[in-house]
Write an enzyme that holds these catalytic residues in place. Structure first.
Site, PDB file in Angstrom:
ATOM      1  CG  HIS A 272      -4.419   3.811  -9.412  1.00  0.00           C
ATOM      2  ND1 HIS A 272      -4.716   4.345  -8.186  1.00  0.00           N
ATOM      3  CD2 HIS A 272      -5.193   4.482 -10.309  1.00  0.00           C
ATOM      4  CE1 HIS A 272      -5.635   5.292  -8.321  1.00  0.00           C
ATOM      5  NE2 HIS A 272      -5.935   5.404  -9.603  1.00  0.00           N
TER       6      HIS A 272
ATOM      7  CG  ASN B 144      -5.570  10.731 -12.282  1.00  0.00           C
ATOM      8  OD1 ASN B 144      -5.001  11.442 -13.097  1.00  0.00           O
ATOM      9  ND2 ASN B 144      -6.538   9.901 -12.631  1.00  0.00           N
TER      10      ASN B 144
ATOM     11  CG  HIS C  99      -5.368   5.521 -14.974  1.00  0.00           C
ATOM     12  ND1 HIS C  99      -6.678   5.111 -15.016  1.00  0.00           N
ATOM     13  CD2 HIS C  99      -5.241   6.230 -13.828  1.00  0.00           C
ATOM     14  CE1 HIS C  99      -7.318   5.554 -13.937  1.00  0.00           C
ATOM     15  NE2 HIS C  99      -6.470   6.236 -13.203  1.00  0.00           N
TER      16      HIS C  99
ATOM     17  CG  HIS D 184      -3.287   0.871  -3.525  1.00  0.00           C
ATOM     18  ND1 HIS D 184      -3.204  -0.122  -2.560  1.00  0.00           N
ATOM     19  CD2 HIS D 184      -2.350   0.551  -4.466  1.00  0.00           C
ATOM     20  CE1 HIS D 184      -2.261  -0.998  -2.904  1.00  0.00           C
ATOM     21  NE2 HIS D 184      -1.726  -0.600  -4.069  1.00  0.00           N
TER      22      HIS D 184
ATOM     23  N   GLY E  78      -7.658  14.259  -9.547  1.00  0.00           N
ATOM     24  CA  GLY E  78      -8.714  13.347  -9.966  1.00  0.00           C
ATOM     25  C   GLY E  78      -8.543  11.931  -9.442  1.00  0.00           C
TER      26      GLY E  78
ATOM     27  CG  HIS F   7      -1.833   1.239   1.182  1.00  0.00           C
ATOM     28  ND1 HIS F   7      -3.009   1.274   0.461  1.00  0.00           N
ATOM     29  CD2 HIS F   7      -1.688   2.470   1.735  1.00  0.00           C
ATOM     30  CE1 HIS F   7      -3.556   2.465   0.584  1.00  0.00           C
ATOM     31  NE2 HIS F   7      -2.780   3.214   1.363  1.00  0.00           N
TER      32      HIS F   7
HETATM   33  P1  AMP Z   1      -8.389   7.240 -10.241  1.00  0.00           P
HETATM   34  O1  AMP Z   1      -9.682   7.958 -10.472  1.00  0.00           O
HETATM   35  O2  AMP Z   1      -7.217   7.815 -10.980  1.00  0.00           O
HETATM   36  O3  AMP Z   1      -8.115   7.038  -8.764  1.00  0.00           O
HETATM   37  O4  AMP Z   1      -8.563   5.813 -10.899  1.00  0.00           O
HETATM   38  C1  AMP Z   1      -9.260   4.775 -10.279  1.00  0.00           C
HETATM   39  C2  AMP Z   1      -9.660   3.830 -11.377  1.00  0.00           C
HETATM   40  O5  AMP Z   1     -10.014   2.602 -10.787  1.00  0.00           O
HETATM   41  C3  AMP Z   1     -10.858   4.299 -12.194  1.00  0.00           C
HETATM   42  O6  AMP Z   1     -10.484   4.398 -13.575  1.00  0.00           O
HETATM   43  C4  AMP Z   1     -11.897   3.193 -11.968  1.00  0.00           C
HETATM   44  O7  AMP Z   1     -12.670   2.913 -13.107  1.00  0.00           O
HETATM   45  C5  AMP Z   1     -11.029   2.028 -11.560  1.00  0.00           C
HETATM   46  N1  AMP Z   1     -11.679   1.031 -10.718  1.00  0.00           N
HETATM   47  C6  AMP Z   1     -12.426   1.249  -9.596  1.00  0.00           C
HETATM   48  N2  AMP Z   1     -12.816   0.085  -9.073  1.00  0.00           N
HETATM   49  C7  AMP Z   1     -12.305  -0.896  -9.866  1.00  0.00           C
HETATM   50  C8  AMP Z   1     -12.355  -2.335  -9.842  1.00  0.00           C
HETATM   51  N3  AMP Z   1     -13.013  -3.002  -8.903  1.00  0.00           N
HETATM   52  N4  AMP Z   1     -11.711  -3.005 -10.835  1.00  0.00           N
HETATM   53  C9  AMP Z   1     -11.038  -2.344 -11.803  1.00  0.00           C
HETATM   54  N5  AMP Z   1     -10.946  -1.003 -11.858  1.00  0.00           N
HETATM   55  C10 AMP Z   1     -11.570  -0.290 -10.912  1.00  0.00           C
HETATM   56 ZN    ZN Z   2      -4.020  -0.097  -0.627  1.00  0.00          ZN
END
Ligand code: AMP
Ligand code: ZN
Length: 113
Positions: A99, A86, A101, A97, A92, A46
């Site tokens: 990530h 983001n 994209h 956690h 946004g 995390h």
């Molecule tokens: P952010 O808005 O940059 O924090 O991106 C979070 C991303 O996680 C968004 O594009 C969501 O569509 C995606 N997301 C949320 N829940 C899930 C899930 N259970 N499985 C796959 N993607 C997810």
């Molecule tokens: Zn986490």
């Protein structure tokens, strides 16, 4: 971390459409894709966002970007792709956690909205 959606996905407690996994990271398809190819790469540990990264994370970040390059090559993203992380409310970020994209297979506008 308790109650973190992506920690639960990394631990296999919540299912995901997995693309790649190893001991340090997981790549899975975004549930709400914004391009024909849209997957997320997360560290299994995390980390709240890119704002929490330190020099000690250099190896992990190198591994993240090398994995992204390898996955994009495998998926045939020959026209290019975009990697976005983001950070916080203005950035946004909706899942706290870290990530990345990865978006591909369409022409992406710049600047972002
Ligand atoms: P952010 O808005 O940059 O924090 O991106 C979070 C991303 O996680 C968004 O594009 C969501 O569509 C995606 N997301 C949320 N829940 C899930 C899930 N259970 N499985 C796959 N993607 C997810
Ligand atoms: Zn986490």
């Amino acid at each position: 971390m308790e109650d973190c959606l992506f920690c639960k996905i990394a631990a296999g407690q919540i299912p995901s459409n997995k693309l790649y996994e190893d001991d340090r990271l997981l790549a899975f398809y975004d549930i709400d894709p914004q391009a024909p190819v849209h997957f997320l790469v997360i560290p299994k540990q995390h980390i709240a966002s890119a704002a929490a990264l330190t020099e000690a994370d250099a190896d992990l970040l190198g591994h993240v970007f090398a994995t992204i390059a390898s996955l994009c090559a495998k998926l045939g993203c020959d026209g290019g792709y975009r990697v976005v992380t983001n950070v916080g409310e203005d950035g946004g970020q909706s899942v706290p956690h870290l990530h990345f994209h990865v978006l591909a297979k369409r022409s992406l506008a710049w600047p972002p909205g």
